[in-house]
Every structure is written in C-alpha cells, then in structure tokens.
Design an enzyme around this catalytic site. Sequence first.
Site, PDB file in Angstrom:
ATOM      1  N   SER A   1      78.302  28.259   1.403  1.00  0.00           N
ATOM      2  CA  SER A   1      79.436  29.121   1.049  1.00  0.00           C
ATOM      3  C   SER A   1      80.557  29.011   2.082  1.00  0.00           C
ATOM      4  O   SER A   1      80.327  28.691   3.253  1.00  0.00           O
ATOM      5  CB  SER A   1      78.988  30.587   0.969  1.00  0.00           C
ATOM      6  OG  SER A   1      78.029  30.769  -0.040  1.00  0.00           O
TER       7      SER A   1
HETATM    8  N1  SAH Z   1      73.488  31.391   1.219  1.00  0.00           N
HETATM    9  C1  SAH Z   1      73.684  29.980   0.975  1.00  0.00           C
HETATM   10  C2  SAH Z   1      74.483  29.744  -0.289  1.00  0.00           C
HETATM   11  C3  SAH Z   1      73.891  28.635  -1.104  1.00  0.00           C
HETATM   12  S1  SAH Z   1      74.566  28.461  -2.722  1.00  0.00           S
HETATM   13  C4  SAH Z   1      74.327  29.297   2.163  1.00  0.00           C
HETATM   14  O1  SAH Z   1      74.876  29.999   3.012  1.00  0.00           O
HETATM   15  O2  SAH Z   1      74.258  28.067   2.258  1.00  0.00           O
HETATM   16  C5  SAH Z   1      73.495  29.478  -3.695  1.00  0.00           C
HETATM   17  C6  SAH Z   1      72.026  29.170  -3.645  1.00  0.00           C
HETATM   18  O3  SAH Z   1      71.382  30.001  -4.618  1.00  0.00           O
HETATM   19  C7  SAH Z   1      71.653  27.738  -4.009  1.00  0.00           C
HETATM   20  O4  SAH Z   1      70.895  27.183  -2.960  1.00  0.00           O
HETATM   21  C8  SAH Z   1      70.825  27.885  -5.284  1.00  0.00           C
HETATM   22  O5  SAH Z   1      69.786  26.927  -5.401  1.00  0.00           O
HETATM   23  C9  SAH Z   1      70.274  29.283  -5.142  1.00  0.00           C
HETATM   24  N2  SAH Z   1      69.845  29.907  -6.401  1.00  0.00           N
HETATM   25  C10 SAH Z   1      70.382  29.775  -7.644  1.00  0.00           C
HETATM   26  N3  SAH Z   1      69.698  30.516  -8.545  1.00  0.00           N
HETATM   27  C11 SAH Z   1      68.695  31.141  -7.860  1.00  0.00           C
HETATM   28  C12 SAH Z   1      67.643  32.033  -8.237  1.00  0.00           C
HETATM   29  N4  SAH Z   1      67.470  32.435  -9.489  1.00  0.00           N
HETATM   30  N5  SAH Z   1      66.804  32.465  -7.258  1.00  0.00           N
HETATM   31  C13 SAH Z   1      66.955  32.075  -5.967  1.00  0.00           C
HETATM   32  N6  SAH Z   1      67.927  31.215  -5.551  1.00  0.00           N
HETATM   33  C14 SAH Z   1      68.786  30.748  -6.487  1.00  0.00           C
END
Ligand code: SAH
Length: 204
Positions: A55
């Site tokens: 993000s």
């Molecule tokens: N907090 C992370 C943001 C990653 S983007 C960072 O700082 O890098 C969002 C993430 O949510 C992705 O890795 C994706 O695989 C995950 N995601 C999507 N749907 C999900 C679900 N149902 N349960 C858990 N994680 C999920």
Amino acid sequence: MRNQLAEVLIAKGIKNDHVLNAVRAIPRHLFMDSSFEDHAYQDKAFPIAANQTISQPYTVAFQTELLEVNKGDKILEIGTGSGYQTAVLLEIGAVVYSIERQKELFKRTNLFLPKLGYRPKRLIFGDGYKGLPEEAPFDGIIVTAGAPFVPKPLLSQLKIGGKLVIPVGDTSQVMTLYTRKSEKEFEKKELGSFRFVPLLEDKN
Ligand code: SAH
C-alpha cells in the site's frame, strides 16, 4: 529518505507521532521487489508478489492513525501482503495478528518479518472475511484490501470501544471507520476515497 517520507506524510495531514516514527524506522525498500527499491521512499503503492501491492505509505499512515493504536493493543490485520503495515503496527507496540489468503505471500512474509526483528503474535494463512474468532475480541481490526461489503464477523469480533478500519467498495473504496459503542451499536464514519486491490472471497 525515511525522514523525508515522514515529512511528505505530515504535509498530507498525518499527525500521529507514533505512526510517523514507525515510518521513520521501517526500511520499506526491504519489503519490496528489488527492481522497485530505488522508489521505496516515494509515497506510492508498488507491485509485490502474487499480483498484489504494498500500500501507499499515506494510506498505511491514514488507516493506522484512524485505528488510534496504543501500546499493547490487540490488533487484527486482514491482508498481510508485504508485511509493511504489520511492521508499522508492531513498531507502535501492538500485539498483531494478521491474515493472508495468498500462500506465496503468507510464506514469504512469515519468513521475512522475523529477519528484521518484527514478531507478530500470529500470521495466519486463511480467509479474512471470517476474522479470527478464536483470538477475538480485538481493540482494532484493519482491512488492507477493498471490501465489497463489511463482513459481519469483523464487527462482532471488536471489543466495546474497538475500531474497524475498512475500505468499502468495488472499483474504488470509501475508507470507513466503525467504532463499537455497545454490544449492538456501532458508530460509522466515512473518510474519503481510496483504491485497493480487492478483498477476495474464497470462491474466487
Ligand atoms: N498490508 C499489505 C497490503 C497488501 S494488499 C501491505 O502493507 O503490503 C492486500 C492484501 O490482501 C493482498 O496481499 C491480498 O492477497 C490480501 N487479501 C485479499 N483478500 C483476502 C482475504 N479474503 N483474506 C486475507 N487476505 C486477503
């Protein structure tokens, strides 16, 4: 460069010193693919493995500020991804549980965070829509992917006084803050528009 990034966030309205100090402390370049690391201290999102993104720092700071995390708070993160948001919560002194549904990211981040000295209480490979009932209730829950709707289990896993920060919407999301006022009452605030990768349901 980290200090400069913190200054950029201050200029955009971030005020919480704990959040800003976390940004000053965390080597964001190590959370990214090496081909992007020269850009790691720009206020931008970047691709990570499994078609996901790390993000934008402003988004991480904004969501964390809304959570009003205190040292020792029990926080659930949905969407571990690169682990950067997890590290921000740990820098502030939270006890962190984080769920990721992509196996590759889960494995990678599970090995990577301890190498930097970041020790979440638990990283879980699973579906964030369900929350983590066996560890509930939480002082705060932060969702870092765009949710098409607010999953009921997340609201029910908050302590009274606890907060859920969740971006809600399909193509773009409205940052939404729920505060649990009592067993049945929740206060809701909407706080601007953002763009996240989708929170995927199991059937996807
Ligand atoms: N907090 C992370 C943001 C990653 S983007 C960072 O700082 O890098 C969002 C993430 O949510 C992705 O890795 C994706 O695989 C995950 N995601 C999507 N749907 C999900 C679900 N149902 N349960 C858990 N994680 C999920």
